[in-house]
Write a protein that holds these residues in place. Structure first.
Motif, PDB file in Angstrom:
ATOM      1  N   LYS A  73       0.959  -1.001  -0.244  1.00 22.00           N
ATOM      2  CA  LYS A  73       0.129  -0.115  -0.092  1.00 22.00           C
ATOM      3  C   LYS A  73       0.509   1.004   0.077  1.00 22.00           C
ATOM      4  CE  LYS A  73      -3.942   2.172   3.000  1.00 22.00           C
ATOM      5  NZ  LYS A  73      -4.285   2.061   4.276  1.00 22.00           N
ATOM      6  N   VAL A  74       0.312   1.930  -0.779  1.00 21.22           N
ATOM      7  CA  VAL A  74       1.300   3.747  -0.545  1.00 21.22           C
ATOM      8  C   VAL A  74       0.623   4.150  -0.477  1.00 21.22           C
ATOM      9  CG1 VAL A  74       2.936   5.343  -2.458  1.00 21.22           C
ATOM     10  CG2 VAL A  74       2.876   2.489  -2.529  1.00 21.22           C
ATOM     11  N   VAL A  75       0.300   5.216   0.408  1.00 22.94           N
ATOM     12  CA  VAL A  75      -0.473   6.808   1.101  1.00 22.94           C
ATOM     13  C   VAL A  75      -0.003   7.647   0.939  1.00 22.94           C
ATOM     14  CG1 VAL A  75      -1.429   7.473   2.978  1.00 22.94           C
ATOM     15  CG2 VAL A  75      -2.150   5.157   2.479  1.00 22.94           C
ATOM     16  N   ALA A  76      -0.320   8.898  -0.078  1.00 23.05           N
ATOM     17  CA  ALA A  76       0.404  10.343  -0.600  1.00 23.05           C
ATOM     18  C   ALA A  76      -0.069  10.621   0.609  1.00 23.05           C
ATOM     19  CB  ALA A  76       0.406  10.234  -1.844  1.00 23.05           C
ATOM     20  N   VAL A  77       0.405  12.109   0.813  1.00 21.37           N
ATOM     21  CA  VAL A  77      -0.071  13.403   1.736  1.00 21.37           C
ATOM     22  C   VAL A  77       0.682  14.234   0.602  1.00 21.37           C
ATOM     23  CG1 VAL A  77      -0.332  14.483   4.339  1.00 21.37           C
ATOM     24  CG2 VAL A  77       0.075  11.935   3.393  1.00 21.37           C
ATOM     25  N   GLY A  78      -0.554  15.433  -0.154  1.00 25.37           N
ATOM     26  CA  GLY A  78       0.361  16.600  -0.194  1.00 25.37           C
ATOM     27  C   GLY A  78       0.803  16.705  -1.681  1.00 25.37           C
ATOM     28  N   ILE A  79       1.236  15.437  -1.968  1.00 24.82           N
ATOM     29  CA  ILE A  79       1.669  15.467  -3.453  1.00 24.82           C
ATOM     30  C   ILE A  79       0.916  13.809  -4.243  1.00 24.82           C
ATOM     31  CG2 ILE A  79       3.786  16.245  -2.498  1.00 24.82           C
ATOM     32  CD1 ILE A  79       5.430  13.807  -2.255  1.00 24.82           C
ATOM     33  N   PRO A  80       1.305  14.311  -5.372  1.00 25.33           N
ATOM     34  CA  PRO A  80       1.430  12.920  -6.266  1.00 25.33           C
ATOM     35  C   PRO A  80       1.887  11.661  -5.335  1.00 25.33           C
ATOM     36  CG  PRO A  80       1.411  14.976  -7.570  1.00 25.33           C
ATOM     37  CD  PRO A  80       2.302  15.434  -6.018  1.00 25.33           C
ATOM     38  N   GLU A  81       1.811  10.842  -6.036  1.00 26.35           N
ATOM     39  CA  GLU A  81       1.396   9.269  -5.221  1.00 26.35           C
ATOM     40  C   GLU A  81       2.896   9.391  -6.427  1.00 26.35           C
ATOM     41  OE1 GLU A  81       0.711   5.270  -6.074  1.00 26.35           O
ATOM     42  OE2 GLU A  81      -0.978   6.369  -4.973  1.00 26.35           O
ATOM     43  N   VAL A  82       2.871   9.347  -7.847  1.00 31.46           N
ATOM     44  CA  VAL A  82       4.739   9.143  -8.385  1.00 31.46           C
ATOM     45  C   VAL A  82       5.616   9.726  -8.145  1.00 31.46           C
ATOM     46  CG1 VAL A  82       3.453  10.830 -10.111  1.00 31.46           C
ATOM     47  CG2 VAL A  82       4.892   8.759 -11.273  1.00 31.46           C
ATOM     48  N   ASP A  83       4.870  10.957  -7.869  1.00 27.73           N
ATOM     49  CA  ASP A  83       6.325  11.818  -6.946  1.00 27.73           C
ATOM     50  C   ASP A  83       7.188  11.223  -5.963  1.00 27.73           C
ATOM     51  OD1 ASP A  83       6.631  12.954  -8.653  1.00 27.73           O
ATOM     52  OD2 ASP A  83       4.921  14.988  -8.340  1.00 27.73           O
ATOM     53  N   LEU A  84       6.161  10.184  -5.485  1.00 29.13           N
ATOM     54  CA  LEU A  84       6.580  10.262  -3.557  1.00 29.13           C
ATOM     55  C   LEU A  84       6.894   9.011  -3.810  1.00 29.13           C
ATOM     56  CD1 LEU A  84       6.273   9.599  -0.227  1.00 29.13           C
ATOM     57  CD2 LEU A  84       4.078   8.318  -0.595  1.00 29.13           C
ATOM     58  N   VAL A  85       6.594   7.822  -4.646  1.00 30.93           N
ATOM     59  CA  VAL A  85       7.004   6.608  -4.844  1.00 30.93           C
ATOM     60  C   VAL A  85       9.093   6.613  -5.779  1.00 30.93           C
ATOM     61  CG1 VAL A  85       7.289   4.459  -6.716  1.00 30.93           C
ATOM     62  CG2 VAL A  85       4.855   5.618  -5.297  1.00 30.93           C
ATOM     63  N   LYS A  86       9.301   7.596  -6.852  1.00 31.97           N
ATOM     64  CA  LYS A  86      10.203   8.254  -7.661  1.00 31.97           C
ATOM     65  C   LYS A  86      11.053   8.793  -6.255  1.00 31.97           C
ATOM     66  CE  LYS A  86       9.779  11.358 -10.066  1.00 31.97           C
ATOM     67  NZ  LYS A  86      10.278  12.290 -11.054  1.00 31.97           N
ATOM     68  N   TYR A  87      11.107   9.145  -5.595  1.00 33.51           N
ATOM     69  CA  TYR A  87      11.559   9.974  -4.497  1.00 33.51           C
ATOM     70  C   TYR A  87      11.730   9.754  -3.966  1.00 33.51           C
ATOM     71  CZ  TYR A  87      10.619  14.802  -7.092  1.00 33.51           C
ATOM     72  OH  TYR A  87      10.400  15.833  -7.802  1.00 33.51           O
TER      73      TYR A  87
ATOM     74  N   VAL B  97      11.765   0.025  -4.261  1.00 37.23           N
ATOM     75  CA  VAL B  97      13.109   0.312  -5.554  1.00 37.23           C
ATOM     76  C   VAL B  97      12.400  -1.097  -6.905  1.00 37.23           C
ATOM     77  CG1 VAL B  97      14.974  -0.349  -6.764  1.00 37.23           C
ATOM     78  CG2 VAL B  97      15.247   1.288  -4.014  1.00 37.23           C
ATOM     79  N   GLU B  98      11.968  -1.714  -5.856  1.00 39.69           N
ATOM     80  CA  GLU B  98      10.916  -2.448  -7.350  1.00 39.69           C
ATOM     81  C   GLU B  98      10.245  -2.180  -7.991  1.00 39.69           C
ATOM     82  OE1 GLU B  98      11.154  -7.153  -5.487  1.00 39.69           O
ATOM     83  OE2 GLU B  98      13.318  -6.996  -5.552  1.00 39.69           O
ATOM     84  N   TYR B  99       9.215  -1.585  -7.027  1.00 41.20           N
ATOM     85  CA  TYR B  99       8.017  -0.925  -6.775  1.00 41.20           C
ATOM     86  C   TYR B  99       7.881   0.269  -7.445  1.00 41.20           C
ATOM     87  CZ  TYR B  99       3.344   0.558  -5.495  1.00 41.20           C
ATOM     88  OH  TYR B  99       1.770   1.182  -5.938  1.00 41.20           O
ATOM     89  N   ALA B 100       8.818   1.190  -7.405  1.00 40.47           N
ATOM     90  CA  ALA B 100       8.773   2.167  -8.719  1.00 40.47           C
ATOM     91  C   ALA B 100       9.314   2.282  -9.976  1.00 40.47           C
ATOM     92  CB  ALA B 100      10.029   2.461  -7.866  1.00 40.47           C
ATOM     93  N   ASN B 101       9.764   0.563 -10.234  1.00 46.32           N
ATOM     94  CA  ASN B 101      10.032  -0.146 -11.889  1.00 46.32           C
ATOM     95  C   ASN B 101      11.139   1.151 -12.551  1.00 46.32           C
ATOM     96  OD1 ASN B 101       9.274  -2.210 -13.854  1.00 46.32           O
ATOM     97  ND2 ASN B 101       7.312  -1.223 -14.159  1.00 46.32           N
ATOM     98  N   GLY B 102      11.376   1.241 -11.897  1.00 44.75           N
ATOM     99  CA  GLY B 102      12.222   2.351 -12.497  1.00 44.75           C
ATOM    100  C   GLY B 102      12.416   4.182 -12.895  1.00 44.75           C
TER     101      GLY B 102
END
Length: 665
Positions: free
Chosen positions: A383-397, A414-419
């Motif tokens: 599960k991923v929960v983002a607060v105040g920023i896009p989830e894609v940015d949370l995962v990337k950073y 890292v595996e979840y980010a998929n590159g």
């Protein structure tokens, strides 16, 4: 006629010899060489062996048939006296001589009261009183029964032979980038195997290629191809089914997981179930009693029967001997258990002995470890929960900073980010042991770690995080909370089905784990497991199991080194063999090759079906023999009824025993 032996006659007791481990191995090597020779000659060799199995019985059967025609339907003046006697003797020799020889050899070795002796006395006695057709017929049908026994054993061994044929004799290794073919036993740890499409892997190793797809059916019983990624463990016996792949050897030939599996299967046939051992002991007592009873039937009536005729009472005694031969029991019971082991092998389950089939049939409680047994033992982002920023940015950073971490949790992100993390720049990394990691991503300060890390830097977060039993990675950017990752060990796809199947059999399920109690409770609740205990050290698991064993028959399922003591202690220790530790696999009584929890139910089901078939055969054999024995002693049964009670019941028992190999589990 021992299995594929062209010169010897087998006996109903020879089944014990036929399942010896060394014979299984020797025969498997023969099959292996034949299998590797894909030409017509190898098939002709197999056909010739079967033909020669039937040849002696066929000769005797034809001669007997012709003699019966001459006696009853087409009288010939010349077919009398010494010619008729000689004809029947010639008909008797192909099937009778091997039995007479075995009777002599058994007596010479001290085993006087064997069924060889019973059959020899009965048939020679029939000749002595002029009942030539019946004497030959008894031995012919006895021989036919033995042929079917041999064929049944061959069928029972098929699945195990398939396992024994999985290791190639040679492998191709790379030496200075040149391919070199060497014997598999000569390959060393660290050598690089070049595995072409369609080739079997000869030794255990790790995959060096980016990916490869393997057929693992021989090891796991699963027909679905299994795609492995770089650095994944690959095992001897797997078949490469796509492009050329490279594998670095990690285990020598004789220590591979498949080699250990082969040893288990070979040893399994030597370990007898209690029922099987009882029948063998019973036969050794039963046979001499029958011989003396037959002598009594022949001689005692002369003391009180008027008009006593020796030949009539001798005939009754001979019938009694034929009926009493314990072939049906001695053949069908080991064959039933051996068939159960073969059926289990076909389903990717390896029993190390017939006794564990009985144990699994009676199991009342299945106790399981969590990690690697019900779960995959691999951290995954759930599960991923983002607060105040896009989830894609949370995962990337977060993934970008975690590329600098060595913790398995970071690898999961890292595996979840998929590159996606590769598009940003990471600098000034600092890792806090046991807490998390800090650094700059594209100039922004990133904190990723546990609750303790957030508290260390006085960063607030959602209160619900404290209540979660699972691993939480909290993320802050520039000292501001921006979300979290929930990471947990992934539950196996069939785990819930496995628990449901066990409950349908009224088997209680218990979970023992060294993981946090909250995590263990959550997994147990999701899978509907009856009881769950967490925070356990290996010695705690042992204490729990000892307490449970006092009143119940226990099976324990595990995969780790720390599970080995509990596996050894359980009535039936089950190891997950695909990813399980060598210690667990070697200690276990049963090994599940594909790591699927549903195979626990399959193992229990095979145990129950095997036991059911064994007891059907025992009941049928005793019932029919008892009825015909009484009739024979009273003069109401002929030698033909005796043949049915002996060979007929044995054939029915064999056919019943091999049913388990055709069942779907």
């Amino acid at each position: 006629m021992k299995f594929l032996d062209k010169n010897k006659h087998s006996s109903c007791c020879s089944i014990e010899e036929e399942v010896k481990p060394n014979e299984v191995l020797i025969h498997s090597e023969k099959l292996k060489s034949e299998h590797n020779n894909h030409n017509g000659h190898s098939h002709n060799t197999g056909d010739q062996s079967v033909f020669q199995l039937f040849l002696p019985a066929a000769i005797s059967f034809i001669l007997l048939g012709v003699a019966l025609i001459f006696d009853n339907f087409w009288n010939q003046n010349w077919f009398t006296e010494w010619i008729r006697t000689t004809w029947y003797i010639v008909a008797y020799i192909p099937v009778g001589f091997p039995v007479l020889k075995e009777a002599f050899e058994s007596a010479r070795k001290g085993d006087l009261f064997s069924e060889f002796l019973l059959m020899s006395i009965a048939t020679i006695g029939a000749f002595a009183i002029g009942e030539y057709p019946e004497g030959v017929a008894v031995m012919v049908f006895y021989a036919i029964g033995e042929i079917f026994q041999s064929l049944a054993v061959q069928r029972a061994k098929t699945n195990i032979k398939n396992l024994l044929d999985q290791r190639p004799d040679e492998v191709t290794i790379l030496v200075n980038n040149d391919a070199k073919l060497i014997k598999a036993v000569d390959a060393k740890i660290g050598d690089i195997i070049q595995l072409k499409s369609g080739e079997k892997l000869g030794l255990d190793g790790v995959l060096l290629s980016d990916s490869a797809t393997f057929n693992t059916a021989a090891l796991t019983g699963e027909s679905t191809p299994d795609t492995k990624m770089k650095d994944a463990v690959v095992l001897a016996g797997m078949i490469n089914i796509n492009t050329v792949s490279l594998v670095r050897i990690t285990t020598v030939y004789n220590d591979s997981k498949l080699s250990k599996i082969l040893e288990m299967v070979q040893d399994a046939t030597a370990k007898k179930a209690p029922t099987e051992l009882f029948i063998r002991k019973f036969a050794k007592i039963y046979t001499p009693i029958v011989v003396f009873l037959a002598i009594g039937i022949c001689l005692i009536p002369m003391l009180f029967v008027e008009n006593y005729i020796f030949n009539d009472w001798l005939y009754r005694a001979l019938i009694f001997l034929v009926i009493s031969c314990p072939c049906a029991l001695v053949i069908s019971i080991p064959l039933g258990y051996f068939g159960g082991i073969g059926a289990a092998s076909k389903n990717g389950i390896l029993f190390k002995g017939a006794t564990f089939l009985d144990t699994m049939a009676a199991v009342q409680i299945v106790v399981m470890d969590k990690t690697g047994t019900l779960t995959k033992g691999v951290f995954k982002v759930q599960k991923v929960v983002a607060v105040g920023i896009p989830e894609v940015d949370l995962v990337k950073y977060t993934a970008a900073i975690e590329t600098k971490s060595t913790h398995p949790v970071g690898t999961a992100i890292v595996e979840y980010a998929n590159g996606s993390e590769k598009t940003v720049t990471v600098t000034d990394v600092e890792e806090f042991v046991g807490l998390g990691i800090k650094g700059k991503v594209d100039g922004n300060e990133i904190l990723a770690g546990s609750v303790k890390l957030m508290k260390k830097f006085n960063i607030g977060y959602d209160a619900e995080i404290d209540a979660s039993p699972f691993t939480i990675i909290i993320v802050a950017i520039n000292q501001k909370y921006v979300g979290y990752f929930l990471i947990a060990d992934e539950i196996k796809e069939d785990a819930k089905e496995a628990i449901q199947s066990l409950h349908q059999l009224n088997i209680q399920t218990i979970l023992l784990s060294g993981d946090k109690q909250a995590v263990v409770t959550a997994v147990a609740k999701e899978l509907n497991i009856d009881q769950a205990f967490g925070d356990l050290l290996p010695e705690d698991k042992v204490r729990k199991l000892v307490a449970l064993k006092k009143k119940n028959l226990i099976a324990f399922v595990g995969d780790g080194v720390n599970d080995a003591p509990v596996i050894a202690l359980a009535d039936a220790g089950i190891a997950m063999g695909g990813l399980g530790s060598d210690a667990a696999i070697e200690t276990a009584d049963i090994v599940i090759q594909n790591d699927q929890p549903t195979k626990i139910f399959t193992a229990i089901n095979i145990g129950k079906q095997t036991k059911k078939i064994v007891w059907q055969n025992i009941t049928m054999a005793f019932g029919v023999k008892a009825a015909v024995l009484i009739l024979g002693a009273g003069g109401l049964a002929t030698m033909w009824e005796a043949v049915f009670a002996d060979v007929g019941v044995a054939l029915l028992a064999i056919l019943n025993a091999v049913r388990i190999q055709k069942m779907k589990f």
